[in-house]
Design a protein around this motif. Structure first.
Motif, PDB file in Angstrom:
ATOM      1  N   VAL A  19      -1.944  -4.052  -1.068  1.00  0.00           N
ATOM      2  CA  VAL A  19      -1.339  -4.491  -0.296  1.00  0.00           C
ATOM      3  C   VAL A  19      -1.281  -5.682  -1.079  1.00  0.00           C
ATOM      4  CG1 VAL A  19      -1.584  -6.069   2.138  1.00  0.00           C
ATOM      5  CG2 VAL A  19      -1.611  -3.215   2.066  1.00  0.00           C
ATOM      6  N   LEU A  20      -2.681  -6.746  -1.537  1.00  0.00           N
ATOM      7  CA  LEU A  20      -2.308  -7.768  -1.805  1.00  0.00           C
ATOM      8  C   LEU A  20      -2.238  -7.761  -3.118  1.00  0.00           C
ATOM      9  CD1 LEU A  20      -6.646  -8.695  -1.444  1.00  0.00           C
ATOM     10  CD2 LEU A  20      -5.169  -9.421  -0.495  1.00  0.00           C
ATOM     11  N   ASP A  21      -1.683  -6.869  -3.998  1.00  0.00           N
ATOM     12  CA  ASP A  21      -1.417  -7.320  -5.456  1.00  0.00           C
ATOM     13  C   ASP A  21       0.412  -6.697  -4.742  1.00  0.00           C
ATOM     14  OD1 ASP A  21      -1.281  -6.950  -8.087  1.00  0.00           O
ATOM     15  OD2 ASP A  21      -0.692  -4.918  -8.028  1.00  0.00           O
ATOM     16  N   ASP A  22       0.438  -5.946  -3.785  1.00  0.00           N
ATOM     17  CA  ASP A  22       1.613  -6.057  -4.197  1.00  0.00           C
ATOM     18  C   ASP A  22       2.450  -7.283  -3.156  1.00  0.00           C
ATOM     19  OD1 ASP A  22       2.146  -3.338  -3.906  1.00  0.00           O
ATOM     20  OD2 ASP A  22       2.126  -2.581  -2.448  1.00  0.00           O
ATOM     21  N   ASN A  38      -9.573 -15.202  -2.602  1.00  0.00           N
ATOM     22  CA  ASN A  38     -10.475 -15.107  -1.605  1.00  0.00           C
ATOM     23  C   ASN A  38      -9.862 -14.813  -0.222  1.00  0.00           C
ATOM     24  OD1 ASN A  38     -12.211 -14.743  -4.002  1.00  0.00           O
ATOM     25  ND2 ASN A  38     -13.135 -16.290  -4.031  1.00  0.00           N
ATOM     26  N   THR A  39      -9.034 -16.199  -0.012  1.00  0.00           N
ATOM     27  CA  THR A  39      -8.651 -15.977   1.601  1.00  0.00           C
ATOM     28  C   THR A  39      -7.279 -15.096   2.386  1.00  0.00           C
ATOM     29  OG1 THR A  39      -8.521 -19.007   1.254  1.00  0.00           O
ATOM     30  CG2 THR A  39      -7.644 -17.787   3.057  1.00  0.00           C
ATOM     31  N   LEU A  43      -8.507 -12.351   4.743  1.00  0.00           N
ATOM     32  CA  LEU A  43      -7.493 -12.336   5.784  1.00  0.00           C
ATOM     33  C   LEU A  43      -7.106 -10.651   6.104  1.00  0.00           C
ATOM     34  CD1 LEU A  43      -6.207 -12.980   7.979  1.00  0.00           C
ATOM     35  CD2 LEU A  43      -3.626 -13.111   6.507  1.00  0.00           C
ATOM     36  N   VAL A  44      -7.286 -10.059   4.941  1.00  0.00           N
ATOM     37  CA  VAL A  44      -7.091  -8.850   5.040  1.00  0.00           C
ATOM     38  C   VAL A  44      -8.040  -7.999   5.626  1.00  0.00           C
ATOM     39  CG1 VAL A  44      -5.650  -6.778   3.393  1.00  0.00           C
ATOM     40  CG2 VAL A  44      -4.834  -8.613   3.115  1.00  0.00           C
ATOM     41  N   THR A  45      -9.088  -7.876   5.236  1.00  0.00           N
ATOM     42  CA  THR A  45      -9.776  -7.669   5.090  1.00  0.00           C
ATOM     43  C   THR A  45     -10.458  -7.400   6.595  1.00  0.00           C
ATOM     44  OG1 THR A  45     -10.626  -7.677   3.151  1.00  0.00           O
ATOM     45  CG2 THR A  45     -12.642  -6.571   4.866  1.00  0.00           C
ATOM     46  N   LYS A  46     -10.213  -8.635   7.727  1.00  0.00           N
ATOM     47  CA  LYS A  46     -10.826  -8.967   8.638  1.00  0.00           C
ATOM     48  C   LYS A  46      -9.511  -7.915   9.323  1.00  0.00           C
ATOM     49  CE  LYS A  46     -13.047 -13.769   8.766  1.00  0.00           C
ATOM     50  NZ  LYS A  46     -13.097 -15.034   9.231  1.00  0.00           N
ATOM     51  N   LEU A  47      -8.782  -8.473   9.312  1.00  0.00           N
ATOM     52  CA  LEU A  47      -7.471  -7.979   9.850  1.00  0.00           C
ATOM     53  C   LEU A  47      -7.493  -6.586   9.675  1.00  0.00           C
ATOM     54  CD1 LEU A  47      -4.025  -9.885   8.223  1.00  0.00           C
ATOM     55  CD2 LEU A  47      -4.803  -9.443  10.617  1.00  0.00           C
ATOM     56  N   GLY A  57       2.267  -3.199   8.396  1.00  0.00           N
ATOM     57  CA  GLY A  57       1.319  -3.989   9.347  1.00  0.00           C
ATOM     58  C   GLY A  57       0.102  -5.610   8.770  1.00  0.00           C
ATOM     59  N   LEU A  58      -0.484  -4.482   7.469  1.00  0.00           N
ATOM     60  CA  LEU A  58      -1.258  -5.541   7.085  1.00  0.00           C
ATOM     61  C   LEU A  58      -0.744  -6.135   5.802  1.00  0.00           C
ATOM     62  CD1 LEU A  58      -4.391  -3.349   5.615  1.00  0.00           C
ATOM     63  CD2 LEU A  58      -4.764  -5.577   7.196  1.00  0.00           C
ATOM     64  N   ALA A  59       0.253  -6.084   5.606  1.00  0.00           N
ATOM     65  CA  ALA A  59       1.239  -6.574   4.653  1.00  0.00           C
ATOM     66  C   ALA A  59       2.371  -7.980   5.594  1.00  0.00           C
ATOM     67  CB  ALA A  59       2.280  -5.828   4.097  1.00  0.00           C
TER      68      ALA A  59
END
Length: 100
Positions: A19-22, A38-39, A43-47, A57-59
């Motif tokens: 998701v981060l890479d996309d 890192n931010t 964010l994605v990890t907390k979500l 949803g994450l994206a």
């Protein structure tokens, strides 16, 4: 004090990284501005840990909160918000008085 330990499986970790890479938060962003990467990762990890477990949803939430990463996006370097809260430093106050 109690603590809850959450485990993220390797497959979930790969999904978070994809998701981060996309969204453009890849190794180049990590090298250029680790805080920015890192931010986004936090964010994605907390979500994900909060229950958002679909890639879409994450994206969507990542793009809404931080936008896509890219060379056109520059991290904020202005100190004006800080001055709005704390007031201008004495040096800048004297410079403004001299200009008036």
């Amino acid at each position: 004090m109690s603590s809850t330990v959450c485990c993220v499986s390797p497959s979930d970790r790969e999904m978070i990284l994809s998701v981060l890479d996309d969204a453009g938060y890849d190794a180049s962003v990590l090298v250029e501005d680790p805080r920015f990467f890192n931010t986004a990762a936090l964010l994605v990890t907390k979500l994900f840990l909060a229950g958002v477990d679909s890639r879409s949803g994450l994206a969507a939430k990542l793009e809404y909160q931080l936008g896509k990463a890219g060379r056109h996006r520059q991290p904020g370097t202005s100190t004006l918000p800080r001055y709005a809260i704390q007031g201008l430093p004495l040096e800048l106050q004297s410079q403004l008085r001299e200009q008036q």
